[in-house]
Design a protein around this motif. Sequence first.
Motif, short mmCIF file in Angstrom:
data_model
loop_
_atom_site.label_atom_id
_atom_site.label_comp_id
_atom_site.label_asym_id
_atom_site.label_seq_id
_atom_site.Cartn_x
_atom_site.Cartn_y
_atom_site.Cartn_z
N GLN A 1 44.05 54.20 35.21
CA GLN A 1 44.83 53.64 36.06
C GLN A 1 43.89 52.79 37.13
OE1 GLN A 1 48.17 53.09 35.88
NE2 GLN A 1 48.17 51.82 37.74
N ILE A 2 43.09 53.48 37.49
CA ILE A 2 42.04 52.67 38.60
C ILE A 2 41.11 51.78 37.90
CG2 ILE A 2 40.23 53.07 40.31
CD1 ILE A 2 43.06 54.02 41.07
N LEU A 3 40.50 52.24 37.16
CA LEU A 3 39.45 51.44 36.55
C LEU A 3 39.81 50.26 35.54
CD1 LEU A 3 36.74 54.18 35.83
CD2 LEU A 3 36.74 52.48 37.62
N VAL A 4 40.97 50.09 34.86
CA VAL A 4 41.40 49.25 33.91
C VAL A 4 42.75 48.52 34.45
CG1 VAL A 4 42.44 49.05 31.61
CG2 VAL A 4 40.53 50.65 32.07
N VAL A 5 43.69 49.29 34.82
CA VAL A 5 44.76 48.39 35.32
C VAL A 5 44.86 47.82 36.86
CG1 VAL A 5 47.41 48.74 35.72
CG2 VAL A 5 46.43 49.94 33.79
N GLU A 6 44.30 48.60 37.54
CA GLU A 6 44.29 48.15 39.11
C GLU A 6 42.97 46.96 38.99
OE1 GLU A 6 46.24 48.86 41.68
OE2 GLU A 6 47.48 49.98 40.48
N LEU A 7 42.15 47.47 38.20
CA LEU A 7 41.04 46.22 38.22
C LEU A 7 41.41 44.98 37.89
CD1 LEU A 7 37.97 45.90 39.09
CD2 LEU A 7 37.43 46.61 36.70
N ALA A 8 42.16 44.98 36.60
CA ALA A 8 42.73 43.60 35.97
C ALA A 8 43.54 43.06 36.98
CB ALA A 8 43.31 44.05 34.64
N ALA A 9 44.43 43.84 37.63
CA ALA A 9 45.34 42.98 38.53
C ALA A 9 44.68 42.57 39.72
CB ALA A 9 46.38 44.10 39.09
N LEU A 10 43.36 43.21 40.22
CA LEU A 10 42.72 42.80 41.45
C LEU A 10 42.02 41.35 40.95
CD1 LEU A 10 41.35 43.16 44.19
CD2 LEU A 10 39.66 44.09 43.00
N LEU A 11 41.57 41.35 39.70
CA LEU A 11 40.84 40.27 39.18
C LEU A 11 41.69 39.02 39.02
CD1 LEU A 11 38.20 41.78 36.48
CD2 LEU A 11 37.70 40.80 39.16
N ASP A 12 43.05 39.14 38.85
CA ASP A 12 43.86 38.32 38.49
C ASP A 12 43.98 37.68 39.97
OD1 ASP A 12 44.69 38.04 35.99
OD2 ASP A 12 46.15 39.29 36.02
N ARG A 13 44.24 38.38 41.04
CA ARG A 13 44.45 37.72 42.24
C ARG A 13 43.25 37.33 43.20
NH1 ARG A 13 47.81 42.88 43.40
NH2 ARG A 13 45.86 43.56 43.87
N LEU A 14 42.10 37.66 42.28
CA LEU A 14 40.75 37.39 42.84
C LEU A 14 40.50 35.60 42.98
CD1 LEU A 14 38.48 38.50 44.59
CD2 LEU A 14 37.29 38.37 42.40
N THR A 15 40.41 35.07 44.20
CA THR A 15 40.01 33.71 44.25
C THR A 15 38.74 33.54 44.66
OG1 THR A 15 41.12 33.27 46.36
CG2 THR A 15 42.71 33.18 44.71
N LEU A 16 38.29 32.05 44.75
CA LEU A 16 37.01 31.77 44.95
C LEU A 16 36.89 32.26 46.62
CD1 LEU A 16 34.37 30.79 44.34
CD2 LEU A 16 35.19 28.37 44.82
N ARG A 17 37.87 31.95 47.46
CA ARG A 17 37.63 32.35 48.73
C ARG A 17 37.40 33.84 49.01
NH1 ARG A 17 42.29 29.85 52.34
NH2 ARG A 17 40.79 28.03 51.86
N LYS A 18 38.13 34.53 48.54
CA LYS A 18 38.01 35.88 48.44
C LYS A 18 36.71 36.37 48.05
CE LYS A 18 42.93 36.96 48.13
NZ LYS A 18 44.01 37.79 47.41
N LEU A 19 36.29 35.98 46.83
CA LEU A 19 34.62 36.20 46.42
C LEU A 19 33.77 35.82 47.54
CD1 LEU A 19 33.62 37.37 43.92
CD2 LEU A 19 33.20 35.03 43.31
#
Length: 153
Positions: free
Chosen positions: A23-41
């Motif tokens: 749940q933490i390393l796959v599902v949540e990480l994929a959801a986080l990468l979907d919401r990650l923008t250049l500004r947040k990076l």
Amino acid sequence: MWQRLWQTWTIDKPAVLGDWLWQILVVELAALLDRLTLRKLIALIPVAIVIGAYWHRIPLPPELLMLVGDVLAYIDIFSMIFLIGFFTRVATVVAVVRQAIGLVRAVMRHVPMALHRFGVRDHRAKDSARRRRLTHAKTDDDGAAGMAGLAWA
């Protein structure tokens, strides 16, 4: 009782841990990468610098870290200023090209009137040499040069 305790600690608890890790390393990480923008990076770069400085025990003054964070935060403003400058230059070039096209059209509009004013179509060249050739043309085709010895059917 031992068998139930053995199953709980060897099968059930690791399975729950595995589900939690999934749940933490796959599902949540994929959801986080979907919401990650250049500004947040970009906002994460000062955090990485701070972590790296403390991890390696590098003495960095806080002013430098604040400067890096501010510069990275102002990248949005700098990019907007750059884009506005770029678009104004493009608009200037387009305006100059439009003026040049208008000038060429105006000049081309006046060309037929100028040619008519000079009377280009009124004067015709006299071809006296051609007319003389037509009146003095030979009517005898038998004496053609270079055709001796050939027979025509």
